[in-house]
Design an enzyme around this catalytic site. Structure first.
Site, PDB file in Angstrom:
ATOM      1  N   CYS A  12       0.570  17.040   3.568  1.00  0.00           N
ATOM      2  CA  CYS A  12       1.186  17.709   4.707  1.00  0.00           C
ATOM      3  C   CYS A  12       1.732  19.038   4.207  1.00  0.00           C
ATOM      4  CB  CYS A  12       2.275  16.842   5.341  1.00  0.00           C
ATOM      5  SG  CYS A  12       3.602  16.418   4.196  1.00  0.00           S
ATOM      6  N   ALA A  13       2.788  19.548   4.822  1.00  0.00           N
ATOM      7  CA  ALA A  13       3.298  20.864   4.440  1.00  0.00           C
ATOM      8  C   ALA A  13       3.969  20.858   3.079  1.00  0.00           C
ATOM      9  CB  ALA A  13       4.289  21.368   5.498  1.00  0.00           C
TER      10      ALA A  13
END
Length: 680
Positions: free
Chosen positions: A29-30
């Site tokens: 993810c981020a």
């Protein structure tokens, strides 16, 4: 971080989670690497957390495991996936091809030959996407010049320069039968060059010259009153052969290669392997070129003309219904790769009628698709969804500039079931406008993008219909969201998690890490007394980290410590040592004592966003300070007015390396009062 460190981080993570054999899949993810493992029990969590570049490790339910990296997660992910031992380890995120295969699998019926037929059509055209797009953009460029009266795009007496430009895009469409034959032969696992050669024989100057009635007295030509095309018949070895122009035709090569495959594979079974290279292509050509010229070619032309005439009849007698059906059907054909037969009809229409009436209403589908993507992009930007924002931005650019819908479909729409109903409303609105006002035509095959708008006529109607489709789909997605409540909640949780991880990364950057900070030559002598207590840097009420409204500090990821609800703006040093970190923002100070205790004083939560406002810093980096020396003066009222929590946090960064770190909470203190006991 250099490549060596990144490489060791990647290798270390893979090793400490049980090795590549323990990894089922990896995504990110981020801020986090997300592993699905065969056995989560093989993970050494403490060893993972000790790896340089790793900020933390979080076991998940089942055999899932997350490694917190921060802003460098993409780089670390790439490093891991590029490790030799990771070859063959997949990603759990479905690729575009996976999504298409899944969609096709759901749509498969009981008749396998039907599925095979449509796959044959699709795979014969799909590899040509690039050159077809390139040709359509050249057409669009010429059409724009035509709109501004720079050239007459449809004139027959253009200059040599513009005839050459025409050749650039006509090459694709004229030789399309050869390209299709090549791809179709590959799909059926026979020599693709044989397929291309058979089709090419009907496009040679020699074959075309057979229609020259002045040269060949026994060639007879007639005019088709319905289509306005000429049809010639030549006598070849005493047999009548219908002559056609095969440039731009697609049905002929598709039929021809299907028959060729039977002949070719039959010849392979007849001839020994050591002579197949010569005799299989030879007999394939000798058999299939005449069969194609006498039978398959004319039959393909008749089929194409018949289908085109049928579609033209529907467009002429029920234009509103036709304009609605086309954009509503395409969203279901494209994911399965079954839209190429309709694209083939467009080419037939242009070849036989001189114009096409399918691409206009099809534009409503494309722009409804792009509008839905724009709606997703708006929500992603509003909700700070970094990953989706990047996906939607690329997909929207590919759509609006290139007319390519696949990135939107496979990257977004097929992953979120709420998008399709809203997109279909946009298709309906655009198609309805097109049908009510008489339809849209074009004389060129073009991918429907912003750049190709000028090739459609009437241009105002086309522009209005695609704009309506785009806006309708976009607004509906924005109003109702593209995610289910569960997906939205998960997205919100992931965003909070990412923000927390990035805050942790920023806080660590402000923490003392330099064991050998340079000390000015005129600094006082080092203190030799072991550090046993850390005192309050500000006046206020001491609370546990559990009560601090910051997940990073509350989780003790940065070490044990306390929070202080401040009552006075004077911030002093809680220990004697060297200032290792003094950021320009003035919101944090990292101090390292002579016996190795690392202390972080963090003034307020998220106050780095103030960029120095409300802070008057009194010290500089590498300066030695004593207990009680002024570090900064903070305007806590100003911090509150700006919307930030003024809680001042004191943590011992290297708590895990010390014998004990014991906070003292619940008291009202003034600077100099003990708040944390430590045993180095």
């Amino acid at each position: 971080m250099g490549s060596t460190t990144q490489r060791s981080t990647a290798e270390g993570i893979v090793a400490e989670i049980g090795g590549p054999g323990n990894i089922v899949s990896l995504t990110h993810c981020a801020t986090r690497l997300r592993f699905v493992l065969n056995d989560a029990g093989l993970v050494d969590q403490k060893a993972v957390e000790a790896i340089p570049g790793v900020m933390g490790a979080v076991p998940q339910s089942g055999d899932r495991f997350q490694v917190v990296i921060g802003g460098a997660v993409q780089t670390t992910f790439n490093q891991i996936m590029n490790l030799p031992e990771m070859a063959g380890i997949g990603k759990s995120q479905l690729s575009d091809a996976d999504v298409k295969a899944a969609a096709r699998g759901k749509a498969r019926g009981k008749a396998a030959w039907v599925d095979g037929f449509f796959e044959y059509l699709s795979d014969s055209f799909r590899p040509l996407l690039g050159v077809l797009l390139g040709a359509s953009l050249i057409i669009a460029f010429a059409a724009v010049l035509d709109a501004f009266h720079v050239i007459d795009f449809r004139a027959t007496d253009k200059s040599a320069s513009w005839i050459f430009v025409d050749a650039m895009w006509r090459s694709v469409f004229y030789f399309l039968p050869i390209m299709v034959a090549y791809n179709a032969a590959k799909k059926l696992n026979i020599d693709p060059w044989v397929g291309a050669t058979v089709m090419g024989a009907l496009m040679t100057p020699e074959f075309i010259s057979l229609s020259d009635t002045t040269r060949f007295a026994d060639t007879v030509c007639t005019t088709n009153a319905t289509l306005g095309t000429d049809s010639c018949v030549a006598q070849i070895f005493g047999l009548p052969m219908q002559l056609n122009g095969y440039g731009g035709q697609v049905f002929v090569p598709l039929i021809m290669v299907a028959v060729l495959a039977l002949v070719y594979k039959g010849l392979v079974r007849i001839f020994p392997a050591n002579i197949q290279m010569v005799f299989v292509p030879f007999f394939s050509m000798v058999i299939m070129i005449p069969v194609t010229a006498f039978f398959i070619g004319p039959m393909g032309i008749w089929m194409g003309n018949g289908l085109g005439s049928g579609m033209a009849w529907m467009n002429g007698h029920a234009p509103i219904l036709f304009a609605i059906i086309i954009p509503l059907v395409y969203p279901f054909l494209v994911p399965l790769g079954l839209h190429w037969p309709l694209n083939a009809l467009m080419l037939v229409n242009i070849q036989t009628l001189g114009y096409d009436f399918i691409q206009g209403p099809m534009g409503a589908w494309n722009f409804a698709c792009f509008g839905a993507t724009a709606g997703v992009l708006f929500i992603a930007m509003r909700d700070k969804e970094v990953e989706m924002r990047a996906t939607a931005t690329g997909a929207l650019a590919a759509g609006l500039l290139g007319g390519i819908s696949e990135p939107s479909l496979y990257g977004i729409h097929l992953r979120f079931k709420r998008i399709y109903p809203r997109m279909l409303v946009g298709c309906l609105v655009g198609g309805l406008i097109t049908g009510i006002f008489g339809g849209v035509q074009t004389s060129a095959f073009a991918f429907t993008s912003l750049l190709t708008i000028p090739v459609f006529s009437p241009l105002p109607l086309y522009a209005i219909s695609i704009a309506a489709a785009f806006v309708t789909a976009m607004v509906l997605v924005i109003i109702s969201d593209y995610r289910t409540p569960e997906q939205k909640a998960e997205s919100f949780e992931n965003r909070q998690q990412a923000e927390s991880d990035l805050a942790l990364e920023a806080a660590r950057a402000a923490a003392p890490t330099d064991a050998s900070a340079d000390v000015p030559t005129d600094a006082p002598a080092a203190v030799s007394t072991p550090t046993a207590v850390i005192v309050a840097p500000v006046a206020g009420h001491v609370v546990s980290l559990d009560e601090v409204a910051d997940k990073v500090f509350a989780s003790r990821a940065l070490g044990e410590g306390v929070g202080i609800l401040p009552t006075d703006g004077r911030v002093t040093s809680p220990v004697a040592g060297v200032l290792v970190t003094v950021p320009a923002s003035g919101h944090a100070f990292g101090i390292k004592t002579d016996d190795g205790v690392e202390v972080l004083v963090h003034i307020g939560i998220d106050t780095v966003q103030l960029q120095g406002k409300c802070f008057d810093v009194a010290v500089k980096k590498r300066q030695r300070v004593a207990i009680g020396d002024l570090l900064a003066t903070a305007d806590f009222e100003g911090i509150r007015d700006a919307g930030y929590d003024p809680t001042t946090i004191v943590v011992v960064i290297n708590s895990k390396t010390l014998t004990s770190v014991t906070p003292k909470t619940g008291d009202d203190v003034v600077p100099g009062d003990p708040i944390i006991a430590v045993a180095p």
